[in-house]
Design an enzyme around this catalytic site. Sequence first.
Site, PDB file in Angstrom:
ATOM      1  N   ASP A 126      52.227 -19.044  85.063  1.00 44.73           N
ATOM      2  CA  ASP A 126      52.822 -17.853  85.656  1.00 44.73           C
ATOM      3  C   ASP A 126      52.342 -16.620  84.906  1.00 44.73           C
ATOM      4  OD1 ASP A 126      54.252 -19.291  87.523  1.00 44.73           O
ATOM      5  OD2 ASP A 126      55.965 -19.575  86.182  1.00 44.73           O
ATOM      6  N   TYR A 142      56.501 -27.268  88.358  1.00 42.11           N
ATOM      7  CA  TYR A 142      57.052 -25.910  88.210  1.00 42.11           C
ATOM      8  C   TYR A 142      58.167 -25.953  87.174  1.00 42.11           C
ATOM      9  CZ  TYR A 142      54.522 -24.962  92.538  1.00 42.11           C
ATOM     10  OH  TYR A 142      53.548 -24.819  93.483  1.00 42.11           O
ATOM     11  N   TYR A 198      54.905 -27.505  77.647  1.00 40.72           N
ATOM     12  CA  TYR A 198      55.433 -26.147  77.763  1.00 40.72           C
ATOM     13  C   TYR A 198      56.495 -25.920  76.697  1.00 40.72           C
ATOM     14  CZ  TYR A 198      53.330 -26.135  82.410  1.00 40.72           C
ATOM     15  OH  TYR A 198      52.455 -26.189  83.453  1.00 40.72           O
TER      16      TYR A 198
END
Length: 442
Positions: free
Chosen positions: A265, A406, A334
């Site tokens: 993103d 996501y 992440y």
Amino acid sequence: MSREFTVIVSDIVERSEKILLETPLCSRCLGRLFAKYGLGLSNQDRGLMIKTLLALKIFTEYSRGESSRRNHYMLALNGGDQLASSYMKIYGEEISPLSCYICGSKFTSSFIHEVSEKACEILREHDASSFLIGVVVDEEISRRELDLLVKYGLESMESIKRELKREIGKKVAENCGLTPNFTNPDVVVVVKIERDFTYSITSEPNPVFISGRYWKLGRNISHVPWITRSGFKKYPVSIQEFVGEALRGIYQSEDVVIHAAGREDVDARMIGSGRPLIIEIKKPTKRSVGIEEANKALRELSRRYPIVVELFSKTTRSSKVFVKNEAKLRRKVYRVAVYSPEEILPQDLVKLEEFFSNREVKQRTPTRILRRKKDREKTKRVYAVRVVQVSQRVFESLIYCDGGLYVKELIHGDYGRTVPSFAEVVGKPLVPIELDVVLVED
Ligand SMILES: [Zn+2]
């Protein structure tokens, strides 16, 4: 000489006689009609040999009193060379031969030399080290070739286009010491031959492709410039603009674009391992730039932007597709900072770590991107989660999962469109406040 060879040669000579009685041909174009027989000769030499043998045949017939002056005259007129000089010897009459039916007698060694010199010049301007020659011939020339092929049943013929391509290519390699490359040339040079054998040359430089990795050390950096509907740039800089600014000058290129292995993103950083990317330098005038020089320019620019790009090596066009496609296969780690309006308890975090161990997650396209992406469901896997509490309402989590998952939606659940989610497991609303990509697996 074997009997078979003698038969082949006399057959070629007889057929050539028939053709030359009706059609003017230079040695090169005559030789090309019998290219399949090779005989270890170039088309030019083969044609000349055929004409010489034919002149011998005529001379023998003449000594036996079997020849016709009219035939010899036609052969001298259409064939020139030895046929004209033997006619001169016998009848004392000078003949000026007609020009070649196919090439107008323009396809000569000096023609090849001239074209290849010009091609070399163009290749030097492009700083090329490999090349490919393309040839386009006027359709009238092809029609004349086809005409002969059909009329005389010449299954052994090579096309003029092929010979031009080969001979010019050979000469260019010789003259400018460059390597022909049929699959991945630096520059394609196209020679267009008109029906009167005038020509023009155009060139198509291929892009330079370089593999590397990038790091985004700040947030709000897009991959490519993001222009809003009102025509303004939404973010001050993109990876592509960064790379373009650093490299356009040293490659003297029109444009630089990037192809990355997936993307994070805009508001996420890309730290740790960095992410693989391919840089495409379009229409460069300078190609022989060392990777070190390019890296130096990139490092220099990193002083002004929170972006780091490191290049590894030159690569090919196919790697651009490869790096994009395999992005989905690369697993990621992440780091995400999560806020909860309700107090977070230690058992919430234990639950998350236990639950998200090799867990399948179903995600419908996130609502935030539904406007530009089709609504569909995909299944991804979360392999492991580690959580550290930062304050009563904030915790930080490392998430090891499939590429393409996501992560923001994994945290808040996206109104039930991502199942299961962190929020669902702890039974509290959760908000991802900061996201970093820490690792893109090789
Ligand atoms: Zn010719």
